[in-house]
Scaffold this motif. Structure first.
Motif, PDB file in Angstrom:
ATOM      1  N   ARG A  30      30.184   0.523  31.432  1.00 21.77           N
ATOM      2  CA  ARG A  30      29.770  -0.320  30.309  1.00 21.77           C
ATOM      3  C   ARG A  30      30.328  -1.738  30.409  1.00 21.77           C
ATOM      4  NH1 ARG A  30      28.552   3.848  26.369  1.00 21.77           N
ATOM      5  NH2 ARG A  30      27.343   5.218  27.705  1.00 21.77           N
TER       6      ARG A  30
ATOM      7  N   ASP B 249      26.095 -14.851  23.133  1.00 26.89           N
ATOM      8  CA  ASP B 249      24.813 -15.266  22.576  1.00 26.89           C
ATOM      9  C   ASP B 249      24.770 -16.766  22.341  1.00 26.89           C
ATOM     10  OD1 ASP B 249      23.411 -12.636  21.987  1.00 26.89           O
ATOM     11  OD2 ASP B 249      25.376 -12.331  21.058  1.00 26.89           O
TER      12      ASP B 249
ATOM     13  N   ALA C  19      32.172  -2.816  16.045  1.00 28.81           N
ATOM     14  CA  ALA C  19      30.763  -2.393  16.063  1.00 28.81           C
ATOM     15  C   ALA C  19      30.022  -2.954  14.857  1.00 28.81           C
ATOM     16  CB  ALA C  19      30.672  -0.868  16.061  1.00 28.81           C
ATOM     17  N   GLY C  20      28.878  -3.563  15.106  1.00 29.81           N
ATOM     18  CA  GLY C  20      28.090  -4.126  14.023  1.00 29.81           C
ATOM     19  C   GLY C  20      28.717  -5.366  13.409  1.00 29.81           C
TER      20      GLY C  20
ATOM     21  N   ARG D  81      30.559  -6.765  23.676  1.00 23.47           N
ATOM     22  CA  ARG D  81      29.175  -6.283  23.814  1.00 23.47           C
ATOM     23  C   ARG D  81      29.146  -4.778  23.994  1.00 23.47           C
ATOM     24  NH1 ARG D  81      24.558  -9.260  24.401  1.00 23.47           N
ATOM     25  NH2 ARG D  81      23.466  -7.375  25.026  1.00 23.47           N
ATOM     26  N   ALA D  82      29.991  -4.280  24.889  1.00 20.44           N
ATOM     27  CA  ALA D  82      29.984  -2.850  25.183  1.00 20.44           C
ATOM     28  C   ALA D  82      30.333  -2.013  23.963  1.00 20.44           C
ATOM     29  CB  ALA D  82      30.969  -2.546  26.313  1.00 20.44           C
ATOM     30  N   CYS D  83      31.053  -2.605  23.036  1.00 18.56           N
ATOM     31  CA  CYS D  83      31.545  -1.846  21.879  1.00 18.56           C
ATOM     32  C   CYS D  83      30.762  -2.155  20.612  1.00 18.56           C
ATOM     33  CB  CYS D  83      33.037  -2.096  21.696  1.00 18.56           C
ATOM     34  SG  CYS D  83      34.004  -1.533  23.118  1.00 18.56           S
ATOM     35  N   GLY D  84      29.579  -2.736  20.742  1.00 18.66           N
ATOM     36  CA  GLY D  84      28.686  -2.835  19.604  1.00 18.66           C
ATOM     37  C   GLY D  84      28.760  -4.116  18.797  1.00 18.66           C
ATOM     38  N   ALA D  85      29.483  -5.125  19.282  1.00 16.82           N
ATOM     39  CA  ALA D  85      29.437  -6.406  18.574  1.00 16.82           C
ATOM     40  C   ALA D  85      27.995  -6.884  18.526  1.00 16.82           C
ATOM     41  CB  ALA D  85      30.305  -7.438  19.287  1.00 16.82           C
ATOM     42  N   SER D  86      27.649  -7.586  17.445  1.00 17.91           N
ATOM     43  CA  SER D  86      26.283  -8.119  17.388  1.00 17.91           C
ATOM     44  C   SER D  86      26.304  -9.539  17.961  1.00 17.91           C
ATOM     45  CB  SER D  86      25.747  -8.051  15.966  1.00 17.91           C
ATOM     46  OG  SER D  86      26.622  -8.684  15.066  1.00 17.91           O
ATOM     47  N   THR D  87      26.142 -10.576  17.172  1.00 20.80           N
ATOM     48  CA  THR D  87      26.142 -11.928  17.740  1.00 20.80           C
ATOM     49  C   THR D  87      27.534 -12.288  18.251  1.00 20.80           C
ATOM     50  OG1 THR D  87      24.527 -12.483  16.044  1.00 20.80           O
ATOM     51  CG2 THR D  87      25.448 -14.309  17.313  1.00 20.80           C
TER      52      THR D  87
END
Lengths: 356, 356, 356, 356
Positions: free
Chosen positions: B316, B219, B172-173, B193-199
């Motif tokens: 998700r 991305d 996450a993040g 993505r579902a677990c909060g990854a950013s790029t």
């Protein structure tokens, strides 16, 4: 960073006496020491501590030493800086970690500066940001990604509380119970969803806030007074209880009820601040459950800021329902009245004027 | 669970000789021992190992002992069970962890049964699920939530590889680089993505797969042969490199390039299987970087299954772009030909007939 | 393992009625099912739960269903086994994890079988080991390294509580406060020392036990009633407080005092069982401290057993001061009288006769 | 801290040219900036990097910019300080973390300053401590507990490498394999023992160092050239392999052999610095093993310093066998000759004169 005195005096909302209220004053613009940055405040947010300080509750009376400029969270732009400042330039869009740590106590040396033994807080122990300018040590200045809107940048400090709470343990693929849907509880819903939580339960006495919880992404907003609450959570979790408890209320009943709905082996992160000692059945709530209970204070310095920035840059945190009215500093009485009414989300001050 | 022989014989796709290919045979329906469950296979998926076994590569030649029914992943329904079975009932919708652990070796006793020293694998060491029925030990049967569609339930084993890889550390993040966009790499995009990854960066040589990566939520899909790849990732991460590397290719060039783009202090989870030893600059890639490198094998038993179930129940993980054609067992040559062509996503067999 | 009935009847110390006391009975030797092992008991230890069960306290009255053979911990030798038993042979020197988990509930599936939702305990829910023979499921049999003496092997279950508590978080290079120096508290001193704890503080009301604490390796045994206790711990820790709190007393005063001496960012592992809800200042004790509080129950299955075995094999745990008198089963009244006197360490029963 | 110029010039062992060797020079005593502390060096140790710098190997040639005072680790006393220094007083007994981090890069902000992207090292990028005085930023000054002897205080930097390596994962109740018994490998033996490691295996080609390893507490010192090494480690670990691998050699053969003896699910911490890329069978060594591989660089800032201090204060680290001859700065050629002979432990310089 070149020293560049931007003005001689400024408006500041100040606590002048150890009593209820505050007043707008004209004070000298502070001058940054070698390692400090003077920030021109764009928007400041009224957070959890601002209201008790305004009301002068017992905690405030014991801690604060007026006169003091209030204001616990903001964003703005670098205006001037001390001779040793190298990482911030004039005009940089910034926010700030308002907790200042000493760097040498045991928690600081153990990588836990957020629980520094000599912690000082801007807005509580030092002049805060309900003013046109605020002084921030360079270490505590956080450069805000330009893709993040101003009103989000103004609430990074309380949003950081929510992010710290949610990410203090595993959340992806976990069911979550949030007790209390005040502003930070509501933010925690969005953060939990963004980070892969599955079913999100929320308990909240206020029906207006339960409705907000739904808008923020809660799956099951519950009235804690409903005697069927425990049964509902157990049924929705195959009899186990929620994997994660995020305690955001500080209410003893909510805390006990929250633990009763936590599954064996689960994690409870406690952010809400009870005003009294709490009677707790430690055996059933924690010991026989093999629970992990985490006290949450402030924000991880600065892991939380990194995580929060990434989530915002990637547009994973839709917080619009949270925002409420915006005021110039002059209308502070109106702003605090709104908060006393108990329905407000995040209220923002714009010391330089509210954007249209 | 009552013993209830459902039929005398069944169709099974079997490896009859130590050579390329396989053939459809009629064999007796196996009879469950006291702690085993007989599962009527609804849908089975062709995963990473199925193709080399079909082709009889050196690894297969060293490991497998024909005759053997192939098939590494499936879903189906409980058909019969041994006298000691208590947690599965006839008709239950189930999938299965196909790795069988011994329970008493050091890794098993240390809570790491997925790397059991005496691991046996259904479809490799024991008869697999490209058949009308398959035997599964009760411990390894996973009851599937009825909200999860059949075609998703048929790929839980490889999806579990992706979930295990992504969630083997914080996500996450975090910015994420996935090297290789085969089926598990593509799943890892959705899970990240579902677990909060950013790029989410993805490197993949095949332009068709790069396009799929975009559809799954990447991305920045990148061609590893492009000399500007490192510069692009550094620029997008403020010069730091990606927080997390998920290695899904097994390709030495991709592994080295992936490490070069990992930030100091980052985490690399390695799932892809190189066919040769890999020359690696350990100093720059791992040591001076203070990197955390995790070998990923199978699925955590059964944390991964819980996480995966929760993510699927909460809808998700949109994996539709991954699915490809569906075949009856009889058309196995067509299915393997499709896979050899290298464009297929997940191909499914329906031993009881393809649903319309 | 071949079935090999060793005898027809055996002596057993049994709870025959829902009332205080127990009686020695002659009962049939139990016959192992397919996955069970019959263990000939060599030595059994009286642990924390044995005394309240003997005394028939409210918890016992609510949980136990007499008639029942008592006995929570032992060592012995494999005597006979069911048809499916493969990892234990007749004559093997063994102990046993007496907590039986279901394997399929959420905690079990999440790698936390020690807090299984359907946990059953041998000696509480099933016949225990104060008898010549006891039945143990194969999964729960722990083969004891032959270098470990019998009297140590007889107390692995409570020693495991201590090891689980100490190793539930970082301990090397940490200062430790242990509240309560009963048998498990005393063991925790030895385990903490063996695992790199630096200064070990112990609070204990009983001067005899404080002296034992010193013999076990405590640096600073303290009387909790001494008003200078907090000052002493703060001074010895540079004003910070102890890094780790191991709560072994279950006493509300000790719990509150313990938290007051825990440093910000510290870890508290709670094993002691309060008989009532405890009033706790959550803000100062946990929340503002950013503390990690862990409920401890049973033993990690089976990480704790591995760690404990390794520490014992390497002779890092000198526990001799803990051992007290040894009795034949017939002298049980004398044994329980000794425990009631409150001075005893670990008292052992030898159902086959006390070795000279 | 008052500024208090202690002298005008000082002796310093300096690298004057980009070539082999060094020379003793008289240079001005440096003057501390606002946040720096001038330390009067009591004892300095020759560590891993000092020899290649003296010899001017390719790495040194690429990194260093002479003229430069050498010296990577020391202890001494506060002599003078800048105006902003508040936590160090003149006369304080101190050592120093010689790695300087920037505080604002991603690793720094993520709590990983030891892998700062803009790391500078005293003795490599800035003047070091083979001199009568050395400048240290206040943040990097470590006040040494007065109970710690001077010669121990002089080697905290390399001892910190060992502590960081050992404590980068669980060690209590674990078997450990240390590959390479140079000074840091030898320290790692003592640290492992102190922190609860059970069997300690060491591989080392040099018989003199194997003997030293035994004296430091290794259970099984092994010659890596002995073809029976793997069998011995497997036998002593019940066929599993070592739980933990601490790689201290940088030798490709030792690295590969080390991984071959690591159990599935084990942890490998890599500190040794190979001079070339290493060919590694990632599948067998890491991936199928589900291993955790950690790159180790420097020391955790400052968790490692806290842990090390506590272990030393509690007298858990008997390192006497490690220490070797002590020299005045003038005898540097003799000291480096001793190190070239390859038998030395820790050699110390005393710029103010060797104590008798």
């Amino acid at each position: 960073m070149p020293i560049n005195a931007p003005a001689a005096t400024m408006k500041a909302l100040r606590k002048m006496r150890p009593a209820r209220g505050a007043q707008l004053e004209s004070v000298p613009v502070p001058s940054p020491g070698p390692s400090a940055v003077l920030v021109r405040v764009r928007a400041a947010s009224i957070c959890g501590t601002a209201l008790p300080i305004y009301d002068w509750d017992p905690w405030s009376a014991a801690r604060l030493r007026p006169p003091l400029t209030c204001g616990p969270a903001c964003c703005g732009h670098g205006a001037a800086g001390g001779s040793a400042v190298s990482s911030v330039a004039p005009g940089d869009f910034v926010s700030a970690e308002m907790h200042l740590n000493c760097g040498v106590c045991r928690p600081c040396r153990m990588g836990q500066p957020h629980v520094c033994q000599r912690l000082k807080i801007i807005g509580i122990d030092l002049d805060g940001c309900f003013a046109e300018f605020v002084l921030i040590p360079e270490t505590n200045v956080w450069k805000v990604d330009p893709s993040i809107p101003e009103h989000y940048a103004a609430i990074l400090d309380p949003l950081g509380n929510a992010v710290h709470t949610v990410l203090s343990g595993p959340i992806a693929g976990h069911t979550v119970l949030i007790t209390g849907a005040g502003p930070i509880g509501l933010m925690a819903i969005a953060v939990s969803r963004a980070c892969g939580a599955s079913t999100i339960f929320v308990t909240e006495v206020n029906p207006h806030r339960r409705a907000l919880a739904s808008r923020m992404g809660a799956d099951l907003p519950l009235d804690p007074a409903d005697p069927g609450v425990l049964a509902q959570v157990l049924e929705a979790t195959g009899g186990a209880g929620a994997d994660v408890l995020l305690e955001m209320s500080g209410n003893p009943f909510a805390i006990r009820q929250g633990f009763s709905m936590l599954r064996p082996g689960g994690r409870a992160s406690l952010l809400g601040i009870p005003s009294q000692p709490v009677e707790l059945n430690l055996v059933d709530s924690i010991i026989f459950k093999g629970a992990t209970v985490l006290g949450i204070y402030g924000r991880r310095m600065y892991e939380t800021w990194v995580q929060m920035t990434e989530l915002l840059k990637a547009r994973r945190l839709p917080l619009e329902p949270l925002f409420h009215e915006r005021f110039p500093l002059e209308d502070f009485e109106q702003a605090f009245a709104l908060l006393h009414a108990g329905q407000a989300g995040k209220v923002l001050f714009y010391p330089g004027g509210v954007p249209r």
